[in-house]
Design a protein around this motif. Structure first.
Motif, PDB file in Angstrom:
ATOM      1  N   PRO A  39       0.818  -1.209   0.000  1.00  0.00           N
ATOM      2  CA  PRO A  39       0.000   0.000   0.000  1.00  0.00           C
ATOM      3  C   PRO A  39       0.856   1.265   0.000  1.00  0.00           C
ATOM      4  O   PRO A  39       2.064   1.210   0.236  1.00  0.00           O
ATOM      5  CB  PRO A  39      -0.786  -0.119   1.307  1.00  0.00           C
ATOM      6  CG  PRO A  39       0.132  -0.882   2.206  1.00  0.00           C
ATOM      7  CD  PRO A  39       0.835  -1.875   1.312  1.00  0.00           C
ATOM      8  N   LYS A  40       0.194   2.379  -0.260  1.00  0.00           N
ATOM      9  CA  LYS A  40       0.853   3.679  -0.253  1.00  0.00           C
ATOM     10  C   LYS A  40       0.824   4.270   1.155  1.00  0.00           C
ATOM     11  O   LYS A  40       0.058   3.826   2.016  1.00  0.00           O
ATOM     12  CB  LYS A  40       0.142   4.638  -1.219  1.00  0.00           C
ATOM     13  CG  LYS A  40       0.054   4.116  -2.647  1.00  0.00           C
ATOM     14  CD  LYS A  40       1.430   3.882  -3.235  1.00  0.00           C
ATOM     15  CE  LYS A  40       1.349   3.465  -4.706  1.00  0.00           C
ATOM     16  NZ  LYS A  40       2.675   3.112  -5.258  1.00  0.00           N
ATOM     17  N   PRO A  41       1.655   5.287   1.410  1.00  0.00           N
ATOM     18  CA  PRO A  41       1.567   5.980   2.700  1.00  0.00           C
ATOM     19  C   PRO A  41       0.169   6.530   2.960  1.00  0.00           C
ATOM     20  O   PRO A  41      -0.644   6.673   2.042  1.00  0.00           O
ATOM     21  CB  PRO A  41       2.601   7.105   2.554  1.00  0.00           C
ATOM     22  CG  PRO A  41       3.567   6.599   1.535  1.00  0.00           C
ATOM     23  CD  PRO A  41       2.749   5.796   0.568  1.00  0.00           C
ATOM     24  N   HIS A  42      -0.100   6.834   4.190  1.00  0.00           N
ATOM     25  CA  HIS A  42      -1.428   7.259   4.640  1.00  0.00           C
ATOM     26  C   HIS A  42      -1.778   8.650   4.115  1.00  0.00           C
ATOM     27  O   HIS A  42      -1.173   9.654   4.507  1.00  0.00           O
ATOM     28  CB  HIS A  42      -1.463   7.263   6.175  1.00  0.00           C
ATOM     29  CG  HIS A  42      -2.782   7.664   6.764  1.00  0.00           C
ATOM     30  ND1 HIS A  42      -3.901   6.866   6.724  1.00  0.00           N
ATOM     31  CD2 HIS A  42      -3.158   8.800   7.417  1.00  0.00           C
ATOM     32  CE1 HIS A  42      -4.899   7.471   7.322  1.00  0.00           C
ATOM     33  NE2 HIS A  42      -4.480   8.647   7.759  1.00  0.00           N
ATOM     34  N   GLU A  43      -2.730   8.711   3.196  1.00  0.00           N
ATOM     35  CA  GLU A  43      -3.325   9.967   2.717  1.00  0.00           C
ATOM     36  C   GLU A  43      -2.298  10.956   2.173  1.00  0.00           C
ATOM     37  O   GLU A  43      -2.451  12.172   2.307  1.00  0.00           O
ATOM     38  CB  GLU A  43      -4.157  10.628   3.823  1.00  0.00           C
ATOM     39  CG  GLU A  43      -5.341   9.774   4.264  1.00  0.00           C
ATOM     40  CD  GLU A  43      -6.181  10.435   5.340  1.00  0.00           C
ATOM     41  OE1 GLU A  43      -5.732  11.472   5.903  1.00  0.00           O
ATOM     42  OE2 GLU A  43      -7.277   9.919   5.636  1.00  0.00           O
ATOM     43  N   THR A  44      -1.232  10.457   1.580  1.00  0.00           N
ATOM     44  CA  THR A  44      -0.226  11.326   0.966  1.00  0.00           C
ATOM     45  C   THR A  44       0.486  10.541  -0.126  1.00  0.00           C
ATOM     46  O   THR A  44       0.650   9.317   0.002  1.00  0.00           O
ATOM     47  CB  THR A  44       0.792  11.834   2.008  1.00  0.00           C
ATOM     48  OG1 THR A  44       1.705  12.747   1.389  1.00  0.00           O
ATOM     49  CG2 THR A  44       1.593  10.689   2.601  1.00  0.00           C
ATOM     50  N   PRO A  45       0.900  11.199  -1.200  1.00  0.00           N
ATOM     51  CA  PRO A  45       1.571  10.464  -2.280  1.00  0.00           C
ATOM     52  C   PRO A  45       2.980  10.015  -1.940  1.00  0.00           C
ATOM     53  O   PRO A  45       3.486   9.065  -2.535  1.00  0.00           O
ATOM     54  CB  PRO A  45       1.574  11.469  -3.438  1.00  0.00           C
ATOM     55  CG  PRO A  45       1.476  12.807  -2.780  1.00  0.00           C
ATOM     56  CD  PRO A  45       0.619  12.598  -1.574  1.00  0.00           C
ATOM     57  N   THR A  46       3.613  10.667  -0.985  1.00  0.00           N
ATOM     58  CA  THR A  46       4.985  10.305  -0.631  1.00  0.00           C
ATOM     59  C   THR A  46       5.298  10.785   0.774  1.00  0.00           C
ATOM     60  O   THR A  46       4.673  11.724   1.272  1.00  0.00           O
ATOM     61  CB  THR A  46       5.999  10.900  -1.631  1.00  0.00           C
ATOM     62  OG1 THR A  46       7.306  10.419  -1.350  1.00  0.00           O
ATOM     63  CG2 THR A  46       5.987  12.416  -1.585  1.00  0.00           C
ATOM     64  N   LEU A  47       6.239  10.136   1.423  1.00  0.00           N
ATOM     65  CA  LEU A  47       6.631  10.542   2.770  1.00  0.00           C
ATOM     66  C   LEU A  47       7.757  11.575   2.706  1.00  0.00           C
ATOM     67  O   LEU A  47       8.629  11.493   1.832  1.00  0.00           O
ATOM     68  CB  LEU A  47       7.111   9.333   3.571  1.00  0.00           C
ATOM     69  CG  LEU A  47       6.069   8.265   3.873  1.00  0.00           C
ATOM     70  CD1 LEU A  47       6.724   7.105   4.623  1.00  0.00           C
ATOM     71  CD2 LEU A  47       4.916   8.841   4.689  1.00  0.00           C
ATOM     72  N   PRO A  48       7.784  12.520   3.643  1.00  0.00           N
ATOM     73  CA  PRO A  48       8.916  13.454   3.706  1.00  0.00           C
ATOM     74  C   PRO A  48      10.206  12.704   4.027  1.00  0.00           C
ATOM     75  O   PRO A  48      10.202  11.730   4.789  1.00  0.00           O
ATOM     76  CB  PRO A  48       8.535  14.402   4.856  1.00  0.00           C
ATOM     77  CG  PRO A  48       7.072  14.194   5.077  1.00  0.00           C
ATOM     78  CD  PRO A  48       6.772  12.794   4.674  1.00  0.00           C
ATOM     79  N   ILE A  49      11.297  13.163   3.442  1.00  0.00           N
ATOM     80  CA  ILE A  49      12.612  12.593   3.718  1.00  0.00           C
ATOM     81  C   ILE A  49      13.553  13.737   4.089  1.00  0.00           C
ATOM     82  O   ILE A  49      13.809  14.628   3.275  1.00  0.00           O
ATOM     83  CB  ILE A  49      13.169  11.826   2.506  1.00  0.00           C
ATOM     84  CG1 ILE A  49      12.234  10.672   2.134  1.00  0.00           C
ATOM     85  CG2 ILE A  49      14.571  11.294   2.810  1.00  0.00           C
ATOM     86  CD1 ILE A  49      12.663   9.910   0.883  1.00  0.00           C
TER      87      ILE A  49
END
Length: 289
Positions: free
Chosen positions: A170-180
């Protein structure tokens, strides 16, 4: 200014009850996040520049720790300070991070990655110590590509990673990508921040002038890369005894977040230090309703 806490299992031990109590107390006081540190393996004589690391230090896996903490808290953001990215395969890591983010309902948002400074640790992981910067850059790109990719699949052809038509769900929760966020104290870390990072977590033993030059280099590089430098968060280490003046001075240097460690062999002493710090800076807990 936002305040987070650091919990080092290497120095606080591996008692799960102590970790949970620490995290819950931090959340109840109003700290924004909990950061954990990372080492995969140590060895006799390991030295990262600030002194030797005893090889018996018990570093728990940071992502397992954060998943455990997430299950016992409600609003506390989850951070790494830092995750040694070149020693982890980004295809596997994309899945692990998305899993934690989903199960925590969107709290895996302070991932900070770094290169690592121990040559034998790199060698044990099959990584050329000299290539770990390039490997990290590719890994960041692969993570974002997989998170943002759709059912048609994505491909990547680099020096270290190569695949076609790959889907990661699955994708991260309610966002297209996680901050890095990028951790480090070198010019290379600042440049990496400008090109790829959502934030910069400054480490090392630098003067304030040197730190100012690093964050300015990150922002300058962001502009050159067509990115908005104002969107780069700036995180620094703080201390339990810092004053309001200390914090205001760091804010004047553009710092957005301070990560504070609280020493003490006795958990009650640690909790008292955290409580005093929270009172000093008027922290207030976020409602969990």
């Amino acid at each position: 200014m936002r305040f987070a806490v650091s919990y080092g299992t290497a120095f606080n031990g591996t008692d799960p009850d102590r970790l949970v109590a620490f995290a819950q107390h931090a959340e109840n006081l109003g700290f924004e996040a909990l950061y954990v540190q990372d080492h995969i393996a140590l060895y006799p004589g390991a030295d990262y520049g600030a002194g030797p690391l005893p090889p018996t230090l018990p570093y728990l896996d940071p992502l397992d720790c954060l998943g455990f903490v997430a299950a016992t808290t409600h609003k506390l953001l989850l951070g790494t300070g830092v995750l040694l990215l070149p020693y982890r395969h980004p295809v596997v890591l994309a899945k692990r991070l998305a899993t934690i983010d989903i199960l925590s309902r969107g709290r895996m948002r302070l991932l900070t990655v770094g290169l690592g400074a121990l040559p034998k640790e790199a060698h044990a992981m099959g990584v050329d110590f000299r290539s770990r910067g390039r490997r990290t850059d590719e890994a960041i790109d692969v993570l974002r590509l997989l998170w943002e990719g759709g059912p048609e699949g994505v491909g990547y052809h680099g020096e270290f990673f190569d695949f076609d038509d790959l889907c990661s769900y699955p994708k991260p929760h309610e966002t297209p990508t996680l901050p890095i966020h990028i951790g480090g104290s070198s010019a290379a870390a600042a440049v990496r921040t400008g090109r790829r990072g959502d934030g910069y977590f400054a480490g090392g033993r630098l003067t304030e002038d040197e730190r100012d030059r690093q964050i300015e280099l990150a922002r300058k590089t962001a502009v050159e890369a067509g990115r908005d430098p104002a969107e780069i968060e700036y995180t620094r280490w703080g201390s339990a005894g810092m004053s309001l003046e200390d914090v205001e001075n760091l804010a004047d240097h553009g710092v957005n977040r301070l990560v504070v460690g609280f020493a003490g062999a006795d958990p009650a002493q640690q909790h008292d230090q955290m409580s005093e710090f929270a009172e000093r800076f008027h922290l207030s807990p976020i409602a969990t309703a």
